[in-house]
Design an enzyme around this catalytic site. Structure first.
Site, PDB file in Angstrom:
ATOM      1  N   GLU A  27       6.616  -7.497   4.847  1.00  0.00           N
ATOM      2  CA  GLU A  27       6.173  -8.790   4.736  1.00  0.00           C
ATOM      3  C   GLU A  27       7.513  -9.610   4.136  1.00  0.00           C
ATOM      4  OE1 GLU A  27       2.414  -8.665   2.023  1.00  0.00           O
ATOM      5  OE2 GLU A  27       1.616  -7.531   3.590  1.00  0.00           O
ATOM      6  N   GLU A  42      -0.832  -2.462   7.572  1.00  0.00           N
ATOM      7  CA  GLU A  42      -1.630  -2.565   6.315  1.00  0.00           C
ATOM      8  C   GLU A  42      -2.824  -3.087   6.561  1.00  0.00           C
ATOM      9  OE1 GLU A  42       0.068  -4.148   2.872  1.00  0.00           O
ATOM     10  OE2 GLU A  42       2.110  -3.145   3.191  1.00  0.00           O
TER      11      GLU A  42
HETATM   12  O1  AHR Z   1      -0.973  -2.813  -0.382  1.00  0.00           O
HETATM   13  C1  AHR Z   1      -0.814  -3.798  -1.406  1.00  0.00           C
HETATM   14  C2  AHR Z   1       0.442  -4.922  -0.971  1.00  0.00           C
HETATM   15  O2  AHR Z   1      -0.190  -5.560  -0.080  1.00  0.00           O
HETATM   16  C3  AHR Z   1       1.435  -4.479  -0.173  1.00  0.00           C
HETATM   17  O3  AHR Z   1       2.387  -3.957  -1.219  1.00  0.00           O
HETATM   18  C4  AHR Z   1       2.006  -5.522   0.556  1.00  0.00           C
HETATM   19  O4  AHR Z   1       2.839  -5.224   1.517  1.00  0.00           O
HETATM   20  C5  AHR Z   1       0.700  -6.275   0.716  1.00  0.00           C
HETATM   21  O5  AHR Z   1       0.682  -7.586   0.393  1.00  0.00           O
END
Ligand code: AHR
Length: 509
Positions: A179, A310
């Site tokens: 991110e 994710e």
């Molecule tokens: O999964 C929790 C968080 O969500 C992670 O650290 C980040 O990459 C995302 O914003």
């Protein structure tokens, strides 16, 4: 639909297998966040909780049932403030740091590279290491790869041996950044792309270890990010014979019911909130297609994969728990969210090569929750287990015939039944989800092209989509044998209970 009309009537051509559904679409994620690593995977060798070199035995035993293909670590946002050299050597001498993203707690670095690789070995899974771009250096990345994967005599290989590991490990999945548009540096893609090129250049292939480099990608439907990154990582800049810098680009997409500051409770929600959640979960299909279309323009032969590294539900933390630890319960609704994600993944297996649910233990949409020495499996765990037949199988299109039942949610129609299918080793796996929490769904499938010899099924259902497992009632939601189907020649008709997930195992002649 309760009037006998099929909510879904579809054709599946069993003799027209499509792309392979990579088992890596069933990947997982373990971040140094809350009680995922500490208390979840790791208790330390001196703990009274039964462990193997500090790693919880019960968690490993449960997760081995999922045949987890890859595990992403150490983050997440944490990856961009993690300096890997802090996590090697004698544990009591390792430097400490503050985990500023997650709870502002002290991190003692007792779980580091060797512990993670031992965990992967116990789970029988491939490591997916995320390296630090936000606050790290190209040099750090380069040395970490060397430490992990280089055989023979080299500074990092010697250091690894001094720390007790002679042989290099095999590491394929290598993430560059996380991110970067947010916690990973607050960068514009125009700033991140050159860094991504640089880090990938020095993330070397040592010996026969071939890295599969994944560039940190977009949020949700930020197609500008994907387009710019694709342009930058595939352009040659005058190099006559460049090696491929990246094998994949990622994106992240989370499902929640409310707004970011108030995402809603994991277990107490209205029907309207339920439907909004399902409608948002279904968006993943559109987003995957959108990123894939952008990638087609730069990579028409689909050499570069898309990685949704994710995904999952994100609710308000359970009352009384640390807001920075992201601990949430997991209800039947979460299981249905997972199920519709997998249908979308299967249908886009030609481009989507890897996905990681966030996260595996005690954080966000977890597979297992732990409390001291107790462990409970979540409804989401069961979806992963029931869908194992799709791992490395070939996708089969589920083509709706005629009208499909829909429901209007927040101004758009969404289907109330989701399904996907695949074929491998003489058997087809068919997954069907009834999103309607209040009515059973009749589903008619026309299985063409190959004879069916037998069908068995499993169902995950409960009285209410808010039902969940607790430490006191750990089996409130769990799969049962499913018999509510009839076969007649090529036709298979099933009745899926309200808000339920069914997987059929279809033996072919
Ligand atoms: O999964 C929790 C968080 O969500 C992670 O650290 C980040 O990459 C995302 O914003």
């Amino acid at each position: 639909m309760t009037d006998g009309t099929a909510a879904l009537s579809a054709v599946i051509d069993l003799d027209l297998p499509g792309p392979v559904i990579s088992r890596h679409l069933y990947g997982h994620f373990a971040e140094h966040l809350g009680r995922c690593i500490y208390g979840g995977f790791w208790v330390g060798e001196d703990s009274s909780v039964p462990n193997e070199g500090g790693i919880r035995r019960d968690v490993v035993e449960a997760l081995r049932k999922l045949s987890i293909p890859n595990l992403r670590w150490p983050g997440g946002c944490f990856a961009d403030e993690y300096h890997w050299t802090d996590g090697i050597g004698p544990r009591d001498e390792r430097p400490r740091m503050v985990n500023t993203h997650w709870g502002d707690v002290e991190e003692n670095n007792h779980f580091g590279t060797h512990e993670f690789m031992a965990l992967c070995e116990l789970l029988g899974t491939e490591p997916y290491v995320s390296s630090n771009v936000g606050s790290g250096s190209v040099h750090e990345t380069s040395e970490w790869v060397e430490y992990l994967t280089r055989d023979g005599d080299s500074p990092m290989a010697r250091l690894r041996r001094e720390n007790g590991r002679d042989e290099p490990w095999k590491v394929r999945f290598w993430g560059v950044g996380n991110e970067p548009w947010g916690c990973g540096g607050n960068l514009r893609v125009e700033q991140f792309a050159p860094l991504a090129r640089q880090h990938a250049t020095y993330a070397r292939n040592h010996g026969d270890n071939q890295l599969y480099r994944i560039a940190a990608g977009a949020a949700d439907d930020d197609y500008h990010w994907t387009a710019t990154l694709m342009r930058e990582i595939t352009s040659r800049l005058g190099d006559p014979a460049p090696r491929e810098l990246y094998q994949a680009v990622s994106f992240h997409y989370y499902t929640f019911g409310g707004v970011w500051s108030e995402k809603g409770s994991a277990t107490r929600f209205t029907r309207d909130e339920y439907w909004t959640t399902m409608s948002r979960a279904l968006r993943v299909r559109r987003y995957i297609a959108g990123h894939a279309a952008v990638m087609d323009a730069y990579d028409p032969t689909k050499k570069i994969g898309l990685a949704l590294d994710e995904w999952g539900t994100w609710w308000d933390v359970e009352p009384g728990t640390n807001p920075g630890f992201l601990y949430q319960q997991n209800a039947m609704r979460d299981a249905l969210v997972a199920a519709v994600h997998f249908d979308a993944f299967h249908d886009h297996a030609d481009r989507l090569r890897l996905a990681n649910i966030a996260q595996t233990v005690n954080v966000l949409q977890a597979m297992v929750l732990t409390d001291e020495d107790r462990l409970v499996l979540t409804p989401t765990f069961h979806v992963f287990a029931m869908n194992r037949g799709h791992h490395d199988a070939q996708a089969l299109a589920v083509r709706p015939r005629g009208e499909q039942a829909v429901r209007e949610v927040d101004g758009s129609d969404i289907p109330t039944v989701s399904a996907s299918a695949s074929v491998k080793d003489g058997r087809a796996t068919v997954s069907v989800t009834n999103l309607d929490p209040d009515a059973p769904a009749r589903v008619e499938l026309d299985l063409r092209g190959r004879a069916v010899t037998s069908v068995t099924g499993q169902v995950l259902a409960s009285d209410d989509v808010a039902d969940h497992n607790t430490f006191d009632a750990p089996t409130a939601v769990e799969p049962r044998d499913f018999h509510a189907f009839e076969t007649s020649g090529a036709s298979l008709t099933l009745t899926v209970p309200p808000g339920a997930f069914v997987v059929l195992d279809v033996q072919l002649a």
